[in-house]
Write a protein that holds these residues in place. Structure first.
Motif, short mmCIF file in Angstrom:
data_model
loop_
_atom_site.label_atom_id
_atom_site.label_comp_id
_atom_site.label_asym_id
_atom_site.label_seq_id
_atom_site.Cartn_x
_atom_site.Cartn_y
_atom_site.Cartn_z
N LEU A 59 0.85 -1.18 0.00
CA LEU A 59 0.00 0.00 0.00
C LEU A 59 0.89 1.24 0.00
N VAL A 60 0.58 2.16 -0.89
CA VAL A 60 1.29 3.43 -0.88
C VAL A 60 0.25 4.54 -0.88
N LEU A 61 0.44 5.50 -0.01
CA LEU A 61 -0.47 6.64 0.04
C LEU A 61 0.21 7.84 -0.59
N PHE A 62 -0.59 8.68 -1.23
CA PHE A 62 0.00 9.92 -1.74
C PHE A 62 -0.88 11.11 -1.40
N ASP A 63 -0.22 12.21 -1.22
CA ASP A 63 -0.84 13.50 -0.95
C ASP A 63 -1.68 13.55 0.33
N ARG A 64 -2.84 12.88 0.31
CA ARG A 64 -3.68 12.89 1.50
C ARG A 64 -3.33 11.67 2.33
N ILE A 65 -2.56 11.87 3.34
CA ILE A 65 -2.06 10.73 4.10
C ILE A 65 -2.51 10.79 5.55
N THR A 66 -2.04 9.85 6.35
CA THR A 66 -2.34 9.87 7.78
C THR A 66 -1.14 9.29 8.51
N ASN A 67 -0.97 9.72 9.73
CA ASN A 67 0.16 9.19 10.51
C ASN A 67 -0.24 7.95 11.28
N GLU A 68 -1.50 7.63 11.22
CA GLU A 68 -1.95 6.47 11.98
C GLU A 68 -1.58 5.15 11.31
N LEU A 69 -1.04 5.26 10.14
CA LEU A 69 -0.69 4.04 9.41
C LEU A 69 0.81 4.02 9.13
N GLU A 70 1.38 2.85 9.28
CA GLU A 70 2.80 2.77 8.97
C GLU A 70 2.95 2.29 7.53
N VAL A 71 2.88 3.21 6.62
CA VAL A 71 2.95 2.85 5.21
C VAL A 71 3.86 3.78 4.45
N SER A 72 4.21 3.33 3.26
CA SER A 72 4.99 4.20 2.37
C SER A 72 4.08 5.32 1.92
N GLN A 73 4.64 6.48 1.82
CA GLN A 73 3.82 7.59 1.37
C GLN A 73 4.63 8.60 0.57
N VAL A 74 3.93 9.28 -0.31
CA VAL A 74 4.56 10.30 -1.13
C VAL A 74 3.74 11.57 -1.00
N VAL A 75 4.39 12.61 -0.57
CA VAL A 75 3.68 13.88 -0.39
C VAL A 75 4.55 15.01 -0.92
N ILE A 76 3.96 16.18 -1.01
CA ILE A 76 4.81 17.33 -1.24
C ILE A 76 5.01 17.97 0.11
N ASP A 77 5.98 18.86 0.18
CA ASP A 77 6.25 19.56 1.42
C ASP A 77 5.27 20.73 1.51
N ASP A 78 4.11 20.43 2.05
CA ASP A 78 3.06 21.46 2.12
C ASP A 78 3.50 22.62 3.00
N TYR A 79 4.19 22.28 4.06
CA TYR A 79 4.67 23.32 4.98
C TYR A 79 5.56 24.30 4.22
N TYR A 80 6.51 23.74 3.51
CA TYR A 80 7.44 24.57 2.74
C TYR A 80 6.70 25.43 1.72
N GLY A 81 5.81 24.81 1.00
CA GLY A 81 5.06 25.54 -0.02
C GLY A 81 4.32 26.72 0.57
N ALA A 82 3.66 26.46 1.70
CA ALA A 82 2.89 27.52 2.34
C ALA A 82 3.81 28.59 2.94
N TYR A 83 4.91 28.14 3.52
CA TYR A 83 5.85 29.09 4.12
C TYR A 83 6.40 30.02 3.05
N GLU A 84 6.83 29.44 1.94
CA GLU A 84 7.41 30.24 0.88
C GLU A 84 6.40 31.23 0.28
N THR A 85 5.19 30.75 0.15
CA THR A 85 4.16 31.60 -0.43
C THR A 85 3.87 32.79 0.49
N THR A 86 3.73 32.48 1.76
CA THR A 86 3.44 33.53 2.73
C THR A 86 4.61 34.52 2.78
#
Lengths: 341, 341
Positions: A147-174
């Motif tokens: 199972l691989v999760l992307f973008d909309r993920i959760t920490n309740e699961l121990e799985v492979s996941q692929v996300v973007i750095d939302d924090y970074y994106g928002a920080y840079e934009t702001t």
DNA sequence: TACTTTTGAGCAATCGATTGCATATTTAAA
DNA sequence: TTTAAATATGCAATCGATTGCTCAAAAGTA
């Protein structure tokens, strides 16, 4: 010509050998002589033999099918990720089954079941925004299915996941908005407990604080982030008489709504108010003015997700093969956020 | 608990009956007593039995899989159609396998083969715009596998198809522009020999003629209809000094390009030039001014296509079950085409 | 020449569900 | 009571490919 389908038995018969030998020859098994292999291959071509994946799937337990579960197939972001996944999967002779949860937890559960029933070799999913219980995903893991999760993920699961750095994106934009002279930046976010909005909010807050701008909760508008919601949020702020000189929305749709309302109020963008969204939906570059936004790297995300998936599929030890990839999003600066000298 | 998967044999063993009986009971075969059925169902639930579709597919020859072939999955129109198809397919317990041809005839052929190999029960496709040979589709038909085409079709094949009335959509749009006072309407079209552009051009021409406006070939611009192409087409017309007071583009992307160029040339829309596109891409409602366009009914098209497909699947005589559905598109009038009193 | 390895293939079971053709048990009709 | 007709299950083959195990022939070794 028979009924059309040639099987390994037909090949075997013609060549006076057994089906096992044919099977091994076709799979390039070293226990079969080169000569036999050549003959088999030739006869296979001649009879226009097409392997029956279903039979092979039954025996081997591998269906060569990947289930992809997305909230909705017709949102640019998701369909682009699907495209990326399909690109890679096809190269490896896998097929992609697509299903939608429609952001409905109930439907999501059923869909996971349906995919499991279809005997997919693994599942790639993005979690619906209303999902709060993850038992159906746990079930996948317990069965030992990748199972691989992307973008909309959760920490309740121990799985492979692929996300973007939302924090970074928002920080840079702001930060960018601040650099353009904004001090009262409204932020549109969602009350939903999903990672992406939470992280973006955090990026916004940190950027504000790092610039020594006081955080004002009045500037935070929560909604479902559709276009209409963005309109209401904007109206709210204007009607309450809250002072603001920019809007950073966690969704492109909502910022579009804001732009419409600002237009209606004859508030000039970017002169009086600057705007930035998130997602780089195609329309953001077509508005007047074009809207600054954050690109989520959807096709690369699809490709990386697929690659992560296939690594996991190959790995012996699923547990230790679990890992998280974080892609860097890209701030796309357009007219809506630019200082007008 | 065993290895996890319960089979009909496990159920049979527990109940001291045979697998055949269990199979029949699960399929609600009238030859099995109500009592036995009840017991089987109960035991199935208890053992958490999940039918193995692969085994069933092998024996029955029905995979319950539909192959959907689109040029690209991440274009709003196609992903929406896919969504519509998936809606219906899921209700009927079918799964949708998605594949893309990337508008590449070579890839299209391979993909059809791959779908056939995956033993799909049928195929739904929209033809790539560069495809001129249809042998791969003929092959599908020859194998007696249900095939339904949507939107991008061909007359060389005798298959069920679902399209919108492109002629009507174009005729109405052109008529609308004329009613708004336009006499010199440029038309952006594609040189590609596919039905949709041909029909739209025909609709344009007829509307012009019916209004006794002379047809001027100088007003026809051919291109690949992407945004950049729309820009060049618009530049062409302006640079050549061709007189025009409207643009009707067979593609929303191209009309978007035109709008950008007009803006750059400070030509006011809709005051000096009126615009209309085709497709109702989401962005058309977000531009300034919003663009008049033709809605292609993508989700309904997906649903109707799926329904047509399942009818075909059920029918005994594939030949006579072939039929063509034409959906009425809807002209969406927005500011870009409206007379300014 | 006698014995051990290596090589190339065949045999038969298996994956799980489906289904045509019996067969056994009831029930209804004669 | 006997026979015909339903009713409820079982038996075994089948779908097509895969695979552990066995075996014969050829090659190598002593």
């Amino acid at each position: 010509m028979k009924k059309g389908k040639a099987t390994i038995h037909d090949i075997a018969e013609k060549l006076n050998i057994t089906a096992s030998t044919v099977s091994r020859a076709l799979n390039d098994n070293p226990r079969i002589s080169e000569n036999t292999k050549k003959q088999v291959l030739k006869m296979a071509k001649q009879l226009n033999y097409q392997p029956n994946h279903i039979a092979s799937a039954l025996r081997s337990g591998k269906s060569k099918l990947i289930g992809v579960l997305v909230p909705t197939a017709n949102r640019n972001f998701f369909s682009s990720v699907v495209r990326g996944i399909e690109d890679i999967a096809n190269e490896l002779d896998y097929k992609v089954i697509i299903s939608q949860s429609y952001e409905d937890p109930e439907k999501e559960i059923q869909t996971v079941d349906a995919l499991l029933n279809a005997r997919v070799d693994g599942i790639i999913a993005s979690i619906g925004k209303n999902t709060e219980n993850f038992d159906h995903f746990k079930k996948i893991l317990e069965k030992g299915i990748p199972l691989v999760l992307f973008d909309r993920i959760t920490n309740e699961l121990e799985v492979s996941q692929v996300v973007i750095d939302d924090y970074y994106g928002a920080y840079e934009t702001t930060k960018h908005l601040i650099e353009q002279g904004c001090r009262r930046i409204a932020h549109f976010t969602s009350p939903k407990k999903i990672n992406i909005y939470r992280e973006r909010l955090r990026g916004y807050e940190d950027a504000i604080r790092d610039a020594n701008i006081p955080f004002d909760p009045e500037l935070i508008e929560e909604s479902d982030m559709q276009l209409e919601d963005g309109r209401s949020s904007m109206e709210n702020i204007i009607n309450k008489g809250i002072e603001f000189d920019a809007v950073f929305s966690s969704s492109d749709y909502a910022v579009m709504g804001a732009l419409q309302v600002l237009r209606e109020h004859k508030i000039s963008v970017p002169n009086q108010v600057k705007l930035a969204g998130f997602g780089n939906e195609p329309f953001t570059s077509f508005t007047a003015p074009p809207i600054t936004t954050v690109d989520q790297k959807s096709i690369p995300m699809g490709r990386v997700t697929a690659e992560t998936f296939f690594e996991l599929l190959k790995s012996e030890d699923k547990k230790s093969a679990t890992h998280k990839t974080v892609l860097k999003p890209e701030l796309i600066i357009r007219e809506s956020s630019l200082k007008t000298n």
